[in-house]
Design an enzyme around this catalytic site. Sequence first.
Site, PDB file in Angstrom:
ATOM      1  CG  LEU A 125      -1.855   1.184   1.404  1.00 49.14           C
ATOM      2  CD1 LEU A 125      -2.901   1.223   0.289  1.00 49.14           C
ATOM      3  CD2 LEU A 125      -2.574   1.131   2.771  1.00 49.14           C
ATOM      4  CD  GLU A 364      -0.227  -3.777   9.853  1.00 53.92           C
ATOM      5  OE1 GLU A 364      -1.446  -3.858  10.032  1.00 53.92           O
ATOM      6  OE2 GLU A 364       0.517  -4.771   9.726  1.00 53.92           O
TER       7      GLU A 364
END
Length: 380
Positions: A125, A364
């Site tokens: 990502l 994260e």
Amino acid sequence: MRFELTEEQSLVQSTAREFAKRAVEPKAAELDRSGRWPAEIVTEMAELGFLGMAIPAEHGGAGLDHVSYAIVVEEMSRACASTGVIMSVNNSLFCDPLEKFGTPEQKERVLAPTASGQMLGAFGLTEPASGSDARMMKTVADAQGDGGFILNGAKNWITCGPHAEHIIVFAISTQDAVKPKHTAMLVRRGTPGFSVAAPDHKLGIHAAHSATIFFENVRVAKEDILGEVGAGFKVAMSTLDGGRIGIAAQAIGIAQAAFEKSVAYSKERHSFGAPICDHQAIQFMLADMATEIEAARLLVLRAARMKDLGQKHTAESSMAKLFASEMATRVTHKAIQIHGGYGYSVEYPIERHYRDARITEIYEGTSEIQRIVVANALFR
Ligand code: CAA
């Protein structure tokens, strides 16, 4: 809410604890110093079913729950934070979205061998210019008219990237200056145009290799699209709802290790004619550490339980990660203080825990992003 573990969860915990003590902890200092990838530990984790814990057995997993998963990540991280995150990435960031969004064919072809640990997966990502603002990525996927795409771009800080067989890559498939649309896709290493840079040099978690991955005109077939075309951002966000439970559990494991060593050291070290654990200054630090670790653990178990029950747990996962990661920094900071000069020495494990803890506030989703997610839940 239930506070005690089930018989099965307790058994999983004792299995993980025994394995971590025997096979992981003795190697943790060497792995940190050398930055060696712990291939033999990954193999043993696969044999124990730790790489696809909450994936049903028919898809290669151990068929357990997310509470068990969080418990095992904590135990692994207590021994070695690098091992903890390797486990977490495969479970939460790869297997979990494949189980949730994958086609039956993808589950058979990709999920089953990854959940059983024959191969590893990673999650792409983050990019050089977009970490927190994930939506504004630059990687693009151009539709080819046959349901497939051509992928161009780069992803960085990809944990397990140098060792993963597949990566879930997120790319913009419909350009829009304000609200681009994204698509998630599976890319296999070795596909023409796919390349991985040398592993990153980092403050901690040295054995959990991460790297930048480049995609140059990489062909992605229709069969490798994960979820709906244009709905990739939701795939990413819902994956992180689970991933943040894993990172919070990792933070607890790191903090627990530093805490236990601090208690033991405080009984051995003497000052002013008494073991330092007799001094209230040390007792207060240890009491705060114990309280904060326990509070973080309850937040993690709550989020994991909600995930198991199929309840929305976005804010609860963010609360758990926010509190556990900042707690781990505070606890490992105090652990160094209790150990004094020995805490600062690389001959002792405390400085490793301190360095390893710091990443949990960043990956994260940073602590600032977790606060945004929690605030969104309050006001939306
Ligand atoms: N589940 C499903 N969908 C969700 C969701 C969730 N939890 N959260 C948001 N969405 C959906 C929204 O409903 C919205 O859908 P529509 O477009 O249909 O309305 C869409 O996603 C966009 O939502 P937002 O408007 O809230 O998005 P945003 O651009 O404002 O960003 C953010 C939200 C929370 C800041 C997000 O960008 C974010 O989490 N950023 C941090 C990224 C991150 O955590 N990166 C970590 C990389 S992985 C890693 O670190 C791995 C490792 O090394 C171990």
